[in-house]
Design a protein around this motif. Structure first.
Motif, mmCIF file in Angstrom:
data_model
loop_
_atom_site.group_PDB
_atom_site.id
_atom_site.type_symbol
_atom_site.label_atom_id
_atom_site.label_comp_id
_atom_site.label_asym_id
_atom_site.label_seq_id
_atom_site.Cartn_x
_atom_site.Cartn_y
_atom_site.Cartn_z
ATOM 1 N N SER A 143 -31.280 20.244 0.553
ATOM 2 C CA SER A 143 -30.111 21.054 0.901
ATOM 3 C C SER A 143 -29.074 20.217 1.641
ATOM 4 C CB SER A 143 -30.530 22.251 1.770
ATOM 5 O OG SER A 143 -31.405 23.100 1.075
ATOM 6 N N PHE A 144 -29.543 19.316 2.480
ATOM 7 C CA PHE A 144 -28.626 18.401 3.176
ATOM 8 C C PHE A 144 -27.798 17.602 2.174
ATOM 9 C CE2 PHE A 144 -27.724 14.086 4.549
ATOM 10 C CZ PHE A 144 -27.064 14.283 5.758
ATOM 11 N N TRP A 145 -28.484 17.023 1.182
ATOM 12 C CA TRP A 145 -27.772 16.176 0.219
ATOM 13 C C TRP A 145 -26.900 17.008 -0.719
ATOM 14 C CZ3 TRP A 145 -26.939 11.533 1.391
ATOM 15 C CH2 TRP A 145 -27.879 10.767 2.065
ATOM 16 N N TRP A 146 -27.345 18.219 -1.050
ATOM 17 C CA TRP A 146 -26.520 19.089 -1.891
ATOM 18 C C TRP A 146 -25.212 19.403 -1.180
ATOM 19 C CZ3 TRP A 146 -23.678 23.408 -2.331
ATOM 20 C CH2 TRP A 146 -23.433 23.921 -3.603
ATOM 21 N N TRP A 147 -25.280 19.745 0.105
ATOM 22 C CA TRP A 147 -24.079 20.071 0.874
ATOM 23 C C TRP A 147 -23.212 18.826 1.102
ATOM 24 C CZ3 TRP A 147 -21.248 24.009 1.513
ATOM 25 C CH2 TRP A 147 -20.391 24.169 2.603
ATOM 26 N N PHE A 148 -23.865 17.677 1.247
ATOM 27 C CA PHE A 148 -23.135 16.415 1.367
ATOM 28 C C PHE A 148 -22.284 16.161 0.120
ATOM 29 C CE2 PHE A 148 -22.918 11.904 0.280
ATOM 30 C CZ PHE A 148 -22.359 11.345 1.412
ATOM 31 N N LEU A 149 -22.900 16.347 -1.040
ATOM 32 C CA LEU A 149 -22.151 16.142 -2.296
ATOM 33 C C LEU A 149 -21.068 17.204 -2.459
ATOM 34 C CD1 LEU A 149 -25.103 15.289 -4.731
ATOM 35 C CD2 LEU A 149 -23.462 13.702 -3.721
ATOM 36 N N LYS A 190 -19.121 24.762 9.445
ATOM 37 C CA LYS A 190 -20.279 25.582 9.821
ATOM 38 C C LYS A 190 -20.263 26.923 9.082
ATOM 39 C CE LYS A 190 -19.668 25.204 14.400
ATOM 40 N NZ LYS A 190 -18.831 24.046 14.762
ATOM 41 N N ASP A 191 -19.093 27.534 8.959
ATOM 42 C CA ASP A 191 -18.998 28.809 8.233
ATOM 43 C C ASP A 191 -19.467 28.654 6.792
ATOM 44 O OD1 ASP A 191 -18.111 30.694 10.096
ATOM 45 O OD2 ASP A 191 -16.038 30.045 9.929
ATOM 46 N N GLY A 192 -18.972 27.611 6.115
ATOM 47 C CA GLY A 192 -19.356 27.389 4.723
ATOM 48 C C GLY A 192 -20.833 27.109 4.569
ATOM 49 N N LEU A 193 -21.385 26.305 5.483
ATOM 50 C CA LEU A 193 -22.808 25.962 5.428
ATOM 51 C C LEU A 193 -23.682 27.196 5.622
ATOM 52 C CD1 LEU A 193 -25.160 23.934 5.414
ATOM 53 C CD2 LEU A 193 -24.751 23.577 7.870
ATOM 54 N N VAL A 194 -23.375 27.995 6.626
ATOM 55 C CA VAL A 194 -24.177 29.187 6.916
ATOM 56 C C VAL A 194 -24.089 30.187 5.764
ATOM 57 C CG1 VAL A 194 -24.414 31.172 8.447
ATOM 58 C CG2 VAL A 194 -24.013 28.903 9.411
ATOM 59 N N ASP A 195 -22.878 30.402 5.245
ATOM 60 C CA ASP A 195 -22.725 31.330 4.108
ATOM 61 C C ASP A 195 -23.555 30.877 2.918
ATOM 62 O OD1 ASP A 195 -21.054 32.930 5.549
ATOM 63 O OD2 ASP A 195 -19.203 32.323 4.555
ATOM 64 N N LEU A 196 -23.526 29.574 2.638
ATOM 65 C CA LEU A 196 -24.266 29.035 1.492
ATOM 66 C C LEU A 196 -25.763 29.270 1.646
ATOM 67 C CD1 LEU A 196 -24.223 27.099 -1.099
ATOM 68 C CD2 LEU A 196 -24.853 25.316 0.540
ATOM 69 N N PRO A 255 -33.133 31.278 7.345
ATOM 70 C CA PRO A 255 -31.812 30.790 6.928
ATOM 71 C C PRO A 255 -30.973 30.257 8.088
ATOM 72 C CG PRO A 255 -32.287 32.924 5.927
ATOM 73 C CD PRO A 255 -33.342 32.689 6.946
ATOM 74 N N ASP A 256 -31.046 30.933 9.224
ATOM 75 C CA ASP A 256 -30.261 30.485 10.374
ATOM 76 C C ASP A 256 -30.782 29.153 10.893
ATOM 77 O OD1 ASP A 256 -28.112 31.301 12.350
ATOM 78 O OD2 ASP A 256 -29.775 30.939 13.717
ATOM 79 N N CYS A 257 -32.102 29.009 10.989
ATOM 80 C CA CYS A 257 -32.680 27.751 11.469
ATOM 81 C C CYS A 257 -32.419 26.608 10.489
ATOM 82 C CB CYS A 257 -34.184 27.917 11.693
ATOM 83 S SG CYS A 257 -34.604 28.980 13.084
ATOM 84 N N LEU A 258 -32.490 26.901 9.198
ATOM 85 C CA LEU A 258 -32.211 25.878 8.195
ATOM 86 C C LEU A 258 -30.754 25.416 8.290
ATOM 87 C CD1 LEU A 258 -33.073 24.185 5.763
ATOM 88 C CD2 LEU A 258 -32.554 26.145 4.290
ATOM 89 N N SER A 259 -29.839 26.346 8.500
ATOM 90 C CA SER A 259 -28.430 25.987 8.677
ATOM 91 C C SER A 259 -28.250 25.092 9.893
ATOM 92 C CB SER A 259 -27.574 27.248 8.833
ATOM 93 O OG SER A 259 -27.720 28.114 7.732
ATOM 94 N N GLN A 260 -28.957 25.419 10.958
ATOM 95 C CA GLN A 260 -28.846 24.631 12.186
ATOM 96 C C GLN A 260 -29.340 23.202 11.983
ATOM 97 O OE1 GLN A 260 -30.072 26.474 15.968
ATOM 98 N NE2 GLN A 260 -30.186 28.423 14.880
ATOM 99 N N VAL A 261 -30.493 23.062 11.346
ATOM 100 C CA VAL A 261 -31.062 21.721 11.207
ATOM 101 C C VAL A 261 -30.205 20.864 10.268
ATOM 102 C CG1 VAL A 261 -32.631 22.170 9.253
ATOM 103 C CG2 VAL A 261 -33.247 20.486 10.982
ATOM 104 N N ILE A 262 -29.583 21.465 9.265
ATOM 105 C CA ILE A 262 -28.672 20.708 8.390
ATOM 106 C C ILE A 262 -27.449 20.256 9.179
ATOM 107 C CG2 ILE A 262 -27.167 20.855 6.364
ATOM 108 C CD1 ILE A 262 -29.196 22.800 5.144
#
Length: 359
Positions: free
Chosen positions: A78-84, A152-158, A125-132
């Protein structure tokens, strides 16, 4: 390592701190992509877990699930997906990453015991967003300006839509304990020695669940949703007193704009649905008749403006200033009247003496 190699390593390391100059390593089928700057996923997860202030009796359960191989894999991909998605678009690799995210998420879903699924996936989902988010800040400290509120808004929504199919409440990230992240970052010199944790499997988590009630797990889930601290928290001394807490206040003017969206009761997580479609598995939930309802969703927050609390504070400040000015003015007038009365008394005495001398 020679001097030239050392110099080249230092240059490469300095470039890696900036997201614009970082080169995506490329997708590999049989191996997870390593995080930038040699970051370790279990250490980042451990940092986020500590910031949640879970109850002691359920901390081991959540910890073992967050640090499971499936959860770590979901996080890294998920980190790399959001990076791309945000910085180096590559649709082909994003598709490959999403396939693997779905596979590992289903593996995690099957790993979590049935009677704790609701509680766990309420907070996941909230913890995963935080760690990313923490991973981006740690990996690219010179690019913090890019990791703003919109990021942060975009990441959490995703993440929430991937896992639950629903958008979270706006600005959910405001409840993150970001101050603890800043003071205990993984790459700091005073790194916690306990951060080196092994990626765990399912046996320990299932065994630990035998002595923990489902109500306790749900209570931690409620904390994550409502932003409330548990009373017997491990870090109870860090919780501010009631007098130190700030009550959230609405902006003056129109409120947030809402819209009605269709919601299907009994629907599945988009990641689970995609997994079933990808592996051509019959989806029993989609075949059965499910009730569709409308729900209200906030899609636009009001512009930033003074809040009602701000207006109340400003009114109180002005009132205190007016009261102070009035008091000073009143004292000035009283002193003036006192001086006039004194002067009048002296004139009266002089007049009586003058009349007495004439007689």
């Amino acid at each position: 390592m020679g001097k030239g190699e050392v110099a080249r390593y230092v240059v490469d390391e300095s470039k890696g701190r900036n997201i614009e100059s970082y080169n995506y390593p490329g997708f590999t089928v049989k191996q997870l992509l390593e995080l930038p700057r040699h970051l370790e996923a279990p250490e980042l997860w451990d940092l986020v877990i500590k910031a949640q202030r879970f109850k002691k009796d359920v901390l081991k359960v959540w910890r073992s699930l967050f640090l499971s191989e499936s959860s770590v894999a979901v996080f890294q991909d998920s980190f790399w997906w959001w990076f791309l998605q945000k910085f180096k678009p590559n649709q082909e690799d994003q598709d490959h990453l999403f396939d693997r995210i779905a596979d590992n998420f289903v593996a995690l879903f099957l790993l979590v015991p049935r009677d704790t699924k609701d509680a766990f996936f309420q907070i996941y989902p909230d913890c995963l967003s935080q760690v990313i988010y923490v991973a981006f800040c740690e990996a690219f400290p010179e690019s913090i300006k890019y990791f703003d509120d919109e990021f942060k808004d975009g990441l959490v929504d995703l993440i929430f839509q991937w896992i639950s199919g629903l958008k979270p409440k706006k600005c959910t990230w405001r409840k993150w304990n970001l101050s603890s992240f800043k003071t205990t970052m993984v790459n700091d010199a005073n790194k916690d020695a306990t951060a080196n944790v092994q990626v765990s499997g399912s046996a320990s988590s299932v065994a630990a669940l035998e002595n923990i009630s489902y109500e306790d797990l749900l209570e931690d889930g409620k904390y994550m949703a409502d932003g409330e601290m548990s009373e017997d928290s491990e870090h109870i001394n860090d919780i501010p007193k009631e007098s130190e807490t700030v009550t959230e206040s609405c902006y003056i003017g129109p409120g947030p704009e809402c819209k009605r969206v269709l919601f299907r009761l009994g629907g599945q997580s988009p990641l689970v649905s995609y997994y079933l479609k990808m592996h051509e598995i019959a989806n029993a939930a989609s075949c059965s008749l499910t009730c569709r309802i409308n729900r209200t969703e906030v899609y636009k927050l009001p512009p930033v403006a003074p809040t009602y609390q701000d207006v109340i504070k400003e009114t109180r400040r002005l009132r205190e200033e007016f009261q102070k000015d009035y008091t000073e003015l009143q004292q000035k007038y009283e002193k003036g009247i006192e001086a006039i009365m004194k002067e009048r008394k002296e004139i009266d005495q002089k007049f009586r003496r003058f009349v007495f001398t004439l007689l």
